[in-house]
Design a protein around this motif. Sequence first.
Motif, PDB file in Angstrom:
ATOM      1  N   TRP A  18      33.270  29.044  43.627  1.00 51.49           N
ATOM      2  CA  TRP A  18      33.782  28.912  44.696  1.00 51.49           C
ATOM      3  C   TRP A  18      35.547  29.418  44.697  1.00 51.49           C
ATOM      4  N   GLN A  19      36.093  28.701  43.621  1.00 48.63           N
ATOM      5  CA  GLN A  19      37.590  29.184  43.524  1.00 48.63           C
ATOM      6  C   GLN A  19      37.594  30.580  42.956  1.00 48.63           C
ATOM      7  N   ALA A  20      36.846  31.056  42.209  1.00 48.03           N
ATOM      8  CA  ALA A  20      36.809  32.685  41.826  1.00 48.03           C
ATOM      9  C   ALA A  20      36.480  33.465  42.990  1.00 48.03           C
ATOM     10  N   LYS A  21      35.762  33.190  43.677  1.00 45.37           N
ATOM     11  CA  LYS A  21      35.425  33.918  45.034  1.00 45.37           C
ATOM     12  C   LYS A  21      36.465  33.949  45.924  1.00 45.37           C
ATOM     13  N   TYR A  22      37.334  32.751  46.134  1.00 48.62           N
ATOM     14  CA  TYR A  22      38.672  32.856  46.663  1.00 48.62           C
ATOM     15  C   TYR A  22      39.579  33.725  46.202  1.00 48.62           C
ATOM     16  N   TRP A  23      39.857  33.743  44.892  1.00 51.61           N
ATOM     17  CA  TRP A  23      40.844  34.859  44.365  1.00 51.61           C
ATOM     18  C   TRP A  23      40.507  36.170  44.558  1.00 51.61           C
ATOM     19  N   PHE A  24      39.073  36.532  44.286  1.00 53.34           N
ATOM     20  CA  PHE A  24      38.428  37.787  44.268  1.00 53.34           C
ATOM     21  C   PHE A  24      38.823  38.212  45.841  1.00 53.34           C
ATOM     22  N   PHE A  25      38.340  37.608  46.751  1.00 56.79           N
ATOM     23  CA  PHE A  25      38.490  37.955  48.130  1.00 56.79           C
ATOM     24  C   PHE A  25      39.902  38.054  48.688  1.00 56.79           C
ATOM     25  N   ARG A  26      40.762  37.568  48.139  1.00 52.15           N
ATOM     26  CA  ARG A  26      42.033  37.584  48.562  1.00 52.15           C
ATOM     27  C   ARG A  26      42.752  38.863  47.565  1.00 52.15           C
ATOM     28  N   GLY A  27      41.962  39.389  46.783  1.00 47.29           N
ATOM     29  CA  GLY A  27      42.596  40.678  46.073  1.00 47.29           C
ATOM     30  C   GLY A  27      43.309  40.390  44.804  1.00 47.29           C
ATOM     31  N   TYR A  28      43.228  39.082  44.232  1.00 49.46           N
ATOM     32  CA  TYR A  28      43.593  38.785  43.075  1.00 49.46           C
ATOM     33  C   TYR A  28      42.885  38.635  41.845  1.00 49.46           C
ATOM     34  N   ARG A  29      42.076  39.822  41.633  1.00 47.50           N
ATOM     35  CA  ARG A  29      40.972  39.867  40.555  1.00 47.50           C
ATOM     36  C   ARG A  29      41.395  39.178  39.246  1.00 47.50           C
ATOM     37  N   ARG A  30      42.856  39.574  38.794  1.00 45.02           N
ATOM     38  CA  ARG A  30      43.289  39.355  37.796  1.00 45.02           C
ATOM     39  C   ARG A  30      43.393  37.741  37.397  1.00 45.02           C
ATOM     40  N   GLU A  31      44.035  36.985  38.644  1.00 44.04           N
ATOM     41  CA  GLU A  31      44.109  35.635  38.630  1.00 44.04           C
ATOM     42  C   GLU A  31      42.657  35.056  38.490  1.00 44.04           C
ATOM     43  N   GLY A  32      41.728  35.746  39.134  1.00 42.65           N
ATOM     44  CA  GLY A  32      40.300  35.109  39.439  1.00 42.65           C
ATOM     45  C   GLY A  32      39.479  35.088  37.920  1.00 42.65           C
ATOM     46  N   TRP A  33      39.873  36.122  37.412  1.00 42.39           N
ATOM     47  CA  TRP A  33      39.385  36.156  35.829  1.00 42.39           C
ATOM     48  C   TRP A  33      40.011  35.239  34.781  1.00 42.39           C
ATOM     49  N   VAL A  34      41.281  35.060  34.999  1.00 39.93           N
ATOM     50  CA  VAL A  34      42.287  34.000  34.355  1.00 39.93           C
ATOM     51  C   VAL A  34      41.567  32.604  34.549  1.00 39.93           C
ATOM     52  N   PHE A  35      41.401  32.410  35.652  1.00 33.74           N
ATOM     53  CA  PHE A  35      40.813  30.910  36.072  1.00 33.74           C
ATOM     54  C   PHE A  35      39.411  30.575  35.612  1.00 33.74           C
ATOM     55  N   VAL A  36      38.621  31.647  35.608  1.00 35.14           N
ATOM     56  CA  VAL A  36      37.147  31.734  35.069  1.00 35.14           C
ATOM     57  C   VAL A  36      37.141  31.332  33.441  1.00 35.14           C
ATOM     58  N   GLY A  37      38.126  32.158  32.794  1.00 29.47           N
ATOM     59  CA  GLY A  37      38.314  31.810  31.627  1.00 29.47           C
ATOM     60  C   GLY A  37      38.791  30.369  31.278  1.00 29.47           C
ATOM     61  N   TRP A  38      39.969  29.987  32.034  1.00 30.50           N
ATOM     62  CA  TRP A  38      40.361  28.732  31.600  1.00 30.50           C
ATOM     63  C   TRP A  38      39.295  27.648  31.963  1.00 30.50           C
ATOM     64  N   MET A  39      38.335  27.773  32.986  1.00 30.81           N
ATOM     65  CA  MET A  39      37.429  26.816  33.492  1.00 30.81           C
ATOM     66  C   MET A  39      36.341  27.015  32.425  1.00 30.81           C
TER      67      MET A  39
END
Length: 67
Positions: A18-39
């Motif tokens: 859910w959170q990674a989808k939010y980051w990806f759709f906002r255009g922040y792919r790098r932040e999304g992958w960092v979030f997935v890594g920390w999770m």
Amino acid sequence: MWGKVFLFSAGMILMSLWQAKYWFFRGYRREGWVFVGWMGIAWITGILFLFDFRLPSPTQPLFPNWK
């Protein structure tokens, strides 16, 4: 115990997607992958503690004269 592991894993996966989808759709792919890594790190830590992982504890006081 396996029920706890399943519920913990399912919850972590759903929240992470859910959170990674939010980051990806906002255009922040790098932040999304960092979030997935920390999770992923948080999930591994949680699973270790669910399987009764113990951190080392000191056998002597670190500061014996501290009052």
